[in-house]
Motif scaffolding. Sequence first.
Motif, PDB file in Angstrom:
ATOM      1  N   ALA A 249      14.274 -35.657 -35.739  1.00 14.33           N
ATOM      2  CA  ALA A 249      13.388 -34.938 -34.815  1.00 14.33           C
ATOM      3  C   ALA A 249      14.034 -33.634 -34.353  1.00 14.33           C
ATOM      4  O   ALA A 249      13.366 -32.602 -34.253  1.00 14.33           O
ATOM      5  N   VAL A 250      15.332 -33.667 -34.085  1.00 11.31           N
ATOM      6  CA  VAL A 250      16.026 -32.441 -33.667  1.00 11.31           C
ATOM      7  C   VAL A 250      15.998 -31.428 -34.812  1.00 11.31           C
ATOM      8  O   VAL A 250      15.621 -30.269 -34.630  1.00 11.31           O
TER       9      VAL A 250
ATOM     10  N   GLY B  93      12.356 -30.446 -35.798  1.00 10.42           N
ATOM     11  CA  GLY B  93      11.786 -29.716 -34.664  1.00 10.42           C
ATOM     12  C   GLY B  93      12.282 -28.273 -34.633  1.00 10.42           C
ATOM     13  O   GLY B  93      11.506 -27.338 -34.440  1.00 10.42           O
TER      14      GLY B  93
ATOM     15  N   ALA C 235       9.698 -25.222 -35.223  1.00  6.01           N
ATOM     16  CA  ALA C 235       9.536 -24.262 -34.122  1.00  6.01           C
ATOM     17  C   ALA C 235       9.958 -22.867 -34.568  1.00  6.01           C
ATOM     18  O   ALA C 235       9.458 -21.865 -34.064  1.00  6.01           O
TER      19      ALA C 235
ATOM     20  N   VAL D 199       7.183 -41.253 -37.425  1.00  5.87           N
ATOM     21  CA  VAL D 199       8.116 -40.291 -36.826  1.00  5.87           C
ATOM     22  C   VAL D 199       7.749 -38.868 -37.256  1.00  5.87           C
ATOM     23  O   VAL D 199       7.743 -37.945 -36.441  1.00  5.87           O
TER      24      VAL D 199
ATOM     25  N   ALA E 176       4.839 -37.781 -35.338  1.00  3.52           N
ATOM     26  CA  ALA E 176       5.202 -37.564 -33.928  1.00  3.52           C
ATOM     27  C   ALA E 176       5.943 -36.235 -33.750  1.00  3.52           C
ATOM     28  O   ALA E 176       5.788 -35.566 -32.724  1.00  3.52           O
ATOM     29  N   ILE E 177       6.736 -35.839 -34.729  1.00  2.00           N
ATOM     30  CA  ILE E 177       7.431 -34.543 -34.650  1.00  2.00           C
ATOM     31  C   ILE E 177       6.390 -33.420 -34.613  1.00  2.00           C
ATOM     32  O   ILE E 177       6.455 -32.506 -33.784  1.00  2.00           O
TER      33      ILE E 177
ATOM     34  N   GLY F  37       3.310 -33.727 -33.714  1.00  2.43           N
ATOM     35  CA  GLY F  37       2.569 -33.871 -32.455  1.00  2.43           C
ATOM     36  C   GLY F  37       3.313 -33.245 -31.285  1.00  2.43           C
ATOM     37  O   GLY F  37       2.716 -32.588 -30.431  1.00  2.43           O
ATOM     38  N   ALA F  38       4.640 -33.426 -31.255  1.00  3.03           N
ATOM     39  CA  ALA F  38       5.441 -32.893 -30.145  1.00  3.03           C
ATOM     40  C   ALA F  38       5.369 -31.372 -30.093  1.00  3.03           C
ATOM     41  O   ALA F  38       5.532 -30.773 -29.042  1.00  3.03           O
ATOM     42  N   LEU F  39       5.122 -30.749 -31.241  1.00  2.00           N
ATOM     43  CA  LEU F  39       5.028 -29.279 -31.284  1.00  2.00           C
ATOM     44  C   LEU F  39       3.576 -28.815 -31.312  1.00  2.00           C
ATOM     45  O   LEU F  39       3.300 -27.639 -31.558  1.00  2.00           O
ATOM     46  N   ASN F  40       2.649 -29.736 -31.079  1.00  2.00           N
ATOM     47  CA  ASN F  40       1.213 -29.427 -31.114  1.00  2.00           C
ATOM     48  C   ASN F  40       0.813 -28.814 -32.451  1.00  2.00           C
ATOM     49  O   ASN F  40      -0.131 -28.027 -32.525  1.00  2.00           O
TER      50      ASN F  40
ATOM     51  N   ARG G 132      -1.714 -32.472 -33.882  1.00  4.07           N
ATOM     52  CA  ARG G 132      -1.922 -33.544 -32.939  1.00  4.07           C
ATOM     53  C   ARG G 132      -3.288 -34.121 -33.209  1.00  4.07           C
ATOM     54  O   ARG G 132      -4.305 -33.430 -33.068  1.00  4.07           O
TER      55      ARG G 132
ATOM     56  N   THR H  30      -2.580 -39.786 -28.205  1.00  3.04           N
ATOM     57  CA  THR H  30      -1.277 -39.412 -27.644  1.00  3.04           C
ATOM     58  C   THR H  30      -1.105 -40.173 -26.336  1.00  3.04           C
ATOM     59  O   THR H  30      -1.961 -40.102 -25.454  1.00  3.04           O
TER      60      THR H  30
ATOM     61  N   THR I 129      -2.343 -27.730 -24.853  1.00  3.19           N
ATOM     62  CA  THR I 129      -2.020 -27.314 -26.216  1.00  3.19           C
ATOM     63  C   THR I 129      -1.765 -25.813 -26.225  1.00  3.19           C
ATOM     64  O   THR I 129      -2.516 -25.053 -25.647  1.00  3.19           O
ATOM     65  N   SER I 130      -0.663 -25.411 -26.844  1.00  2.00           N
ATOM     66  CA  SER I 130      -0.288 -23.993 -26.767  1.00  2.00           C
ATOM     67  C   SER I 130      -0.524 -23.311 -28.098  1.00  2.00           C
ATOM     68  O   SER I 130      -0.643 -23.938 -29.113  1.00  2.00           O
TER      69      SER I 130
ATOM     70  N   ALA J  40      -0.032 -23.207 -21.833  1.00  2.00           N
ATOM     71  CA  ALA J  40       1.400 -23.525 -21.829  1.00  2.00           C
ATOM     72  C   ALA J  40       2.174 -22.491 -21.012  1.00  2.00           C
ATOM     73  O   ALA J  40       3.033 -22.836 -20.194  1.00  2.00           O
TER      74      ALA J  40
ATOM     75  N   ASP K  30       4.368 -31.434 -22.259  1.00  2.00           N
ATOM     76  CA  ASP K  30       4.154 -30.492 -23.357  1.00  2.00           C
ATOM     77  C   ASP K  30       5.474 -29.785 -23.693  1.00  2.00           C
ATOM     78  O   ASP K  30       6.082 -29.154 -22.831  1.00  2.00           O
ATOM     79  N   VAL K  31       5.910 -29.893 -24.934  1.00  2.00           N
ATOM     80  CA  VAL K  31       7.201 -29.330 -25.326  1.00  2.00           C
ATOM     81  C   VAL K  31       7.227 -27.800 -25.234  1.00  2.00           C
ATOM     82  O   VAL K  31       8.133 -27.237 -24.624  1.00  2.00           O
TER      83      VAL K  31
ATOM     84  N   VAL L  13      11.000 -39.181 -30.161  1.00  2.00           N
ATOM     85  CA  VAL L  13      10.816 -37.980 -30.975  1.00  2.00           C
ATOM     86  C   VAL L  13      10.501 -36.776 -30.085  1.00  2.00           C
ATOM     87  O   VAL L  13      11.081 -35.704 -30.236  1.00  2.00           O
ATOM     88  N   ARG L  14       9.577 -36.946 -29.152  1.00  2.00           N
ATOM     89  CA  ARG L  14       9.189 -35.848 -28.259  1.00  2.00           C
ATOM     90  C   ARG L  14      10.409 -35.348 -27.463  1.00  2.00           C
ATOM     91  O   ARG L  14      10.615 -34.149 -27.313  1.00  2.00           O
TER      92      ARG L  14
ATOM     93  N   ALA M 171      13.591 -35.676 -28.331  1.00  2.00           N
ATOM     94  CA  ALA M 171      14.577 -35.076 -29.239  1.00  2.00           C
ATOM     95  C   ALA M 171      14.141 -33.683 -29.670  1.00  2.00           C
ATOM     96  O   ALA M 171      14.949 -32.760 -29.755  1.00  2.00           O
ATOM     97  N   VAL M 172      12.849 -33.515 -29.937  1.00  2.00           N
ATOM     98  CA  VAL M 172      12.343 -32.200 -30.335  1.00  2.00           C
ATOM     99  C   VAL M 172      12.521 -31.219 -29.167  1.00  2.00           C
ATOM    100  O   VAL M 172      13.062 -30.126 -29.330  1.00  2.00           O
TER     101      VAL M 172
END
Lengths: 378, 378
Positions: A224-225, A228, A232, A253, A256-257, A259-262, A265, A269, A377-378, B153, B187-188, B221-222, B224-225
């Motif tokens: 994820a790191v 991500g 990004a 996973v 989800a990665i 999703g975490a960055l929109n 998604r 959630t 959401t951005s 965001a 939100d990340v 995951v969220r 870690a990201v």
Amino acid sequence: MIFGARPVRRLVRVGSVPVGGGAPVSVQSMTKTDTRDVAATVAQIHQLTEAGCDIVRLAVPDLAAARALGAIKAEITLPLVADIHFNHRLALEAIRQGVDKIRLNPGNLRKPEYVSEVARRAGEAGVAIRVGVNAGSLPPESRARYEAEHGPAEATARAMLDAAKEQIALLEAEGFHDIVVSAKAFDVPATVRAYQLIAAACDYPLHIGITEAGLPPAGTVRSAVGLGLLLAGGLGDTLRVSLPTDPVEEVRVGRAILGALNLRRRGLTLVVCPTCGRCEVDLRGLAERAEQRLADLDRRLHEQGREITVAIMGCVVNGPGEAREAHVGVAAGKGRGVIFSHGHPLRTVEEGQVLDTLVEEIEKVVREGSAPAPPTTS
Amino acid sequence: MIFGARPVRRLVRVGSVPVGGGAPVSVQSMTKTDTRDVAATVAQIHQLTEAGCDIVRLAVPDLAAARALGAIKAEITLPLVADIHFNHRLALEAIRQGVDKIRLNPGNLRKPEYVSEVARRAGEAGVAIRVGVNAGSLPPESRARYEAEHGPAEATARAMLDAAKEQIALLEAEGFHDIVVSAKAFDVPATVRAYQLIAAACDYPLHIGITEAGLPPAGTVRSAVGLGLLLAGGLGDTLRVSLPTDPVEEVRVGRAILGALNLRRRGLTLVVCPTCGRCEVDLRGLAERAEQRLADLDRRLHEQGREITVAIMGCVVNGPGEAREAHVGVAAGKGRGVIFSHGHPLRTVEEGQVLDTLVEEIEKVVREGSAPAPPTTS
């Protein structure tokens, strides 16, 4: 967009799935069954499809495995990638069997004439090729050349770039351009740097991953790191998470990665407060039961490209406000729960009714079609 | 350093743990026991200490909880943080009880004179204060002002900055500067942006986190990201992962995030190949048994600030080369395993001997003191 626009890279089609060209980032996984066992492999691919996998890769250790690919392909809907090391004849057989992409590891297939032959056959058949560099399979001298001057991570990155460029040149010499490139290492900074170098050196789409990341949760975190950071930074057109688990976990996973960055998604959630000494209920249990009860809804929304955000909070005082952005939520206190929508209380119900009422309100939102992208959401 | 130097921010001492000032990024967690139950809370803090937690926070929902803090503090070694919402008198009592830091949520403690009073008492007692902004507890109008022009965001980020600045100004007006700042959202992108704004606006150290991140694996995951992006961008002096699990899991995930970025890699790092159709052994089982057998060694190395990388690979052909950077590893095939060190085979042993031999070779490396930072650390 806080992380800047994603540069559009060359479009490569892997069967029905576009990679690059502005397409959404696709999620891949790899079967762990014996490829020669067609029934077991097909069954695992069906599970992956159900979980939201977009492209599936299979090991092809020998000719029997290569010959099984056609029969597997006939039973599945996902594009199929054959993972080839050492023996280029397995790639040729995989192409004959109708796979959609071949992964070649430059560290393990070093004779130029073999690569050229695979490129010609793949070109004729309309099959894509991934130049799949792996830090561990490079010859040690390729890194050594850079190490004294640049340090270990940069040396690994440069050696991976060199290996990718060399194999890309062989493919291009055959007029072949349906190329996807990857450069995976265990070390996150080295991997990120390698992709930065490759992105600057060519415009082929990028398959991203962190290799041999480890057991969950450490391997999940490392993936994820790393992914991500790449995503990004605008790098990554398709991804695979590598975990020594059921491959369905890799897909979960991976999604989800995104999703975490929109970035992609869809479906359900879940916002869940971590609980603290103020919490008077088994919130984790409630969240897990809700997740289970909503699994079908998640799949349904996922297929429709829709999404919903649901909050499970353990604090009647803070909960509704903190989860204002959720379409529906519950703030669970001792013996009762407040069901709310966008921070506004709808109903207060007894503990035994919380889950049913929550699911009922969620189904109502979904039925009424009011589950657009959430406000943050951005 | 591929991600650039980490800017050094103001040093704030939280008990014995330095935050900022170039100190290593510390890992926090929060107890989930009832704070008034001193024995249960102390027991959980001991588990957190064992897992590598550096600072622990406790909910203080009422005066009885605040009055228990002294008794808890007497039984533990970690610096103690009191989490305060709504009632500033609880902060005053927590300071009397000898805590090391107070967390104030600006969204839940809005009367300026209360904040000022807490600052005066904290200043006299040498207690640090975290200005702990949470997107969900801000008044809705604070975001609305920015939303039309900047999108959701960025609006969330700016509203969090405003809330932080307002409370920081109150503290500074009392001559108080032992301040740590956080600004957490689900939100990340909003969270990353908020920290960028805050880092530019002041030089207080940053406590980073993603709030209400969800159930594992999505919540893992969220976190870690989000934290990976912040840390790679040079932001973050102390962190907390928020998961609705045993808090020990929060610490494991937090440390794994730091490990993935080589920011604080200590103890055991496991490289595990994800396995594929080529694998002929239960590699996950082997990796899990190895992790268990090495748990004590991990703790020992951790305490000594030392580290070792161990690889568990499922392929006799590829394994040793791919895991060349591991101090010790095993490539497990059908019925046997090759134990290797930095890619060079040491011994081939029967399946039943693999784990014992691996542990033996690892202990040897550790005994001989030859477990320095691995070659890929960047």
